[in-house]
Design an enzyme around this catalytic site. Structure first.
Site, PDB file in Angstrom:
ATOM      1  CB  CYS A  95      30.025 -65.203  -4.990  1.00  0.00           C
ATOM      2  SG  CYS A  95      29.207 -63.758  -4.520  1.00  0.00           S
ATOM      3  CB  CYS A 102      30.174 -51.171  -1.696  1.00  0.00           C
ATOM      4  SG  CYS A 102      28.656 -50.638  -2.935  1.00  0.00           S
ATOM      5  CD  GLU A 153      26.147 -51.675  -8.672  1.00  0.00           C
ATOM      6  OE1 GLU A 153      25.465 -52.303  -7.536  1.00  0.00           O
ATOM      7  OE2 GLU A 153      26.051 -51.837  -9.771  1.00  0.00           O
ATOM      8  CG  LEU A 208      12.539 -54.943  -6.138  1.00  0.00           C
ATOM      9  CD1 LEU A 208      12.682 -53.672  -7.114  1.00  0.00           C
ATOM     10  CD2 LEU A 208      11.326 -55.629  -6.759  1.00  0.00           C
ATOM     11  CG  HIS A 209      16.798 -55.837  -1.613  1.00  0.00           C
ATOM     12  ND1 HIS A 209      17.004 -56.984  -1.871  1.00  0.00           N
ATOM     13  CD2 HIS A 209      18.239 -55.473  -1.794  1.00  0.00           C
ATOM     14  CE1 HIS A 209      17.978 -57.542  -2.189  1.00  0.00           C
ATOM     15  NE2 HIS A 209      18.999 -56.581  -1.980  1.00  0.00           N
ATOM     16  CG  ASN A 283      22.740 -64.518   4.935  1.00  0.00           C
ATOM     17  OD1 ASN A 283      22.622 -65.611   5.191  1.00  0.00           O
ATOM     18  ND2 ASN A 283      23.160 -64.290   3.576  1.00  0.00           N
ATOM     19  CB  CYS A 324      23.870 -62.930   0.151  1.00  0.00           C
ATOM     20  SG  CYS A 324      23.707 -64.036  -1.114  1.00  0.00           S
TER      21      CYS A 324
HETATM   22  N1  SAH Z   1      26.313 -54.429  -5.193  1.00  0.00           N
HETATM   23  C1  SAH Z   1      25.526 -55.235  -5.926  1.00  0.00           C
HETATM   24  C2  SAH Z   1      26.046 -56.610  -6.058  1.00  0.00           C
HETATM   25  C3  SAH Z   1      26.844 -57.299  -4.719  1.00  0.00           C
HETATM   26  S1  SAH Z   1      25.646 -57.714  -3.234  1.00  0.00           S
HETATM   27  C4  SAH Z   1      24.041 -55.279  -5.691  1.00  0.00           C
HETATM   28  O1  SAH Z   1      23.829 -54.764  -4.363  1.00  0.00           O
HETATM   29  O2  SAH Z   1      23.155 -56.028  -6.053  1.00  0.00           O
HETATM   30  C5  SAH Z   1      24.988 -59.185  -3.951  1.00  0.00           C
HETATM   31  C6  SAH Z   1      23.391 -59.455  -3.070  1.00  0.00           C
HETATM   32  O3  SAH Z   1      23.386 -59.677  -1.892  1.00  0.00           O
HETATM   33  C7  SAH Z   1      22.603 -58.357  -3.614  1.00  0.00           C
HETATM   34  O4  SAH Z   1      21.196 -58.692  -3.988  1.00  0.00           O
HETATM   35  C8  SAH Z   1      22.558 -57.790  -2.081  1.00  0.00           C
HETATM   36  O5  SAH Z   1      21.368 -57.062  -1.749  1.00  0.00           O
HETATM   37  C9  SAH Z   1      22.531 -59.142  -1.190  1.00  0.00           C
HETATM   38  N2  SAH Z   1      22.716 -58.603   0.204  1.00  0.00           N
HETATM   39  C10 SAH Z   1      23.702 -57.633   0.789  1.00  0.00           C
HETATM   40  N3  SAH Z   1      23.720 -57.887   1.935  1.00  0.00           N
HETATM   41  C11 SAH Z   1      22.839 -58.862   2.564  1.00  0.00           C
HETATM   42  C12 SAH Z   1      22.543 -59.638   3.630  1.00  0.00           C
HETATM   43  N4  SAH Z   1      22.855 -59.263   4.862  1.00  0.00           N
HETATM   44  N5  SAH Z   1      21.873 -60.820   3.651  1.00  0.00           N
HETATM   45  C13 SAH Z   1      21.474 -61.141   2.405  1.00  0.00           C
HETATM   46  N6  SAH Z   1      21.712 -60.776   1.146  1.00  0.00           N
HETATM   47  C14 SAH Z   1      22.331 -59.438   1.326  1.00  0.00           C
HETATM   48 FE1  SF4 Z   2      26.877 -52.122  -2.228  1.00  0.00          FE
HETATM   49 FE2  SF4 Z   2      25.337 -54.174  -3.252  1.00  0.00          FE
HETATM   50 FE3  SF4 Z   2      26.213 -54.208  -0.693  1.00  0.00          FE
HETATM   51 FE4  SF4 Z   2      24.293 -52.377  -1.471  1.00  0.00          FE
HETATM   52  S1  SF4 Z   2      24.127 -54.549  -1.355  1.00  0.00           S
HETATM   53  S2  SF4 Z   2      26.242 -51.786   0.135  1.00  0.00           S
HETATM   54  S3  SF4 Z   2      25.200 -52.058  -3.449  1.00  0.00           S
HETATM   55  S4  SF4 Z   2      27.636 -54.484  -2.253  1.00  0.00           S
END
Ligand code: SAH
Ligand code: SF4
Length: 332
Positions: A95, A102, A153, A208-209, A283, A324
């Protein structure tokens, strides 16, 4: 390690020297120029002086040894994190980060909380991969997948991310198949559009979330700039152009996006399309709570009953803050 600098130094030499040096880096995975068996000693010395290829990093290993996090020191003193996940099925997924911090500030994400420092260079992206490739080589293993799901991102650093993928995909070098790369975006429409017209079969994932603008804007500020309809339209165009499936990432957050009503809404969006949903355990980053297993199971059931393909993500490396959304350089 500064790959651009290697190019500069070798420009003074015959053309084939750069090819040899790149083969040393991407294929032989050497970490000191002295290990090169093809370069003459004067060039090795010059390279070791001008652009050494060691990579400075601190390693953190999870208790079960399946996750390894590297905190890599950059030339300007900033740090980034990359994570290796060893899957039971033999896959070794890396990863990688695309930015330091960000700018998008998603409420659930530790990287978002630290704010934006700068984009990573092409070399700094590649370096994360090479670091783990060297580590795995010692165990006679290889990287099988690379996901841009670390800090930052990727579509806000589009050119360097694509350049890194192209280089790592190169048959004469690292040679990882394009289908083994995945880019995850929070929904930067221009990036999705641009990727649709690349001749490169990488995987696209969308964070998406939430099934509607109300919830999504609340947890992901970027949704105000690129509302859901625009993002989904861009994803549909991408699918039409590439014929490739798109993964929707969906973090299960207690009381925020995990009710049956939201599952029904997601099913409506996904139905009949080339999407699949990946449910991700939240997480902890200090805000919100994770949905219970029972809640997640009910949510999943509703999706499946309505014909949606669903996968569930196993959470790697929580004990080393390598899961993540937890990457934020806290352990200095
Ligand atoms: N910025 C991009 C890629 C990096 S984040 C994006 O947001 O898609 C990678 C993944 O981890 C994304 O799906 C993001 O939403 C998720 N993520 C961020 N914070 C998280 C958390 N606390 N628990 C689980 N997944 C999380
Ligand atoms: Fe940036 Fe992806 Fe984290 Fe959102 S989830 S703050 S876009 S790294």
């Amino acid at each position: 390690m500064n790959i651009e600098k290697i190019k500069e130094v070798l420009e003074e030499h015959q053309g084939f020297r750069l090819k040899q040096a790149e083969k040393n880096i991407y294929l032989d995975l050497i970490d000191d120029w002295q290990q090169s068996t093809v370069l003459p000693s004067n060039i090795k010395e010059e390279l070791n002086k001008e652009c050494p290829i060691s990579i400075e990093a601190d390693l953190f290993s999870s208790k079960n040894k399946k996750t390894v996090k590297a905190v890599i020191n950059l030339e300007d003193g900033l740090k980034i994190e990359a994570v290796l996940m060893k899957n039971r099925d033999g896959r070794n997924t890396i990863c990688v980060s695309s930015q330091v911090g960000c700018s998008l500030g998603c409420k659930f994400c530790a990287t978002g909380k630290m704010g934006f420092k700068r984009n990573l260079t092409f070399s700094e992206i590649v370096e994360q991969v090479i670091f783990f490739a060297r580590l795995l080589k010692k165990e006679d293993e290889k990287i099988t997948n690379i996901v841009f799901m670390g800090m930052g991102e990727p579509f806000l650093n589009y050119d360097n991310v694509l350049k890194a993928i192209r280089k790592l995909n190169d048959k004469d070098g690292f040679n990882l198949g394009s289908r083994n790369f995945s880019i995850s975006t929070a929904g930067v429409v221009e990036g999705i559009k641009k990727l649709s017209s690349e001749k490169l079969q990488v995987n696209l994932a969308l964070s998406l979330h939430a099934p509607n603008n109300t919830i999504r804007s609340e947890i992901m500020p970027i949704n105000k700039r690129y509302p859901l309809d625009n993002v989904l339209k861009a994803v549909d165009d991408y699918i039409e152009k590439t014929g490739r499936r798109v993964m929707f990432e969906y973090i299960m957050i207690k009381g925020v996006n995990d009710s049956n009503k939201e599952a029904e809404e997601i099913a409506k969006i996904v139905k009949g399309k080339l999407y699949f949903v990946n449910l991700i355990p939240y997480n902890s980053t200090g805000v919100f709570e994770a949905s219970s297993q029972e809640r997640t199971a009910s949510f999943r059931k509703i999706l499946e009953e309505r014909g949606v393909s669903v996968t569930q993500r196993f959470s790697f490396g929580k004990d080393i803050e390598g899961a993540c959304g937890q990457l934020a350089n806290k352990n200095k």
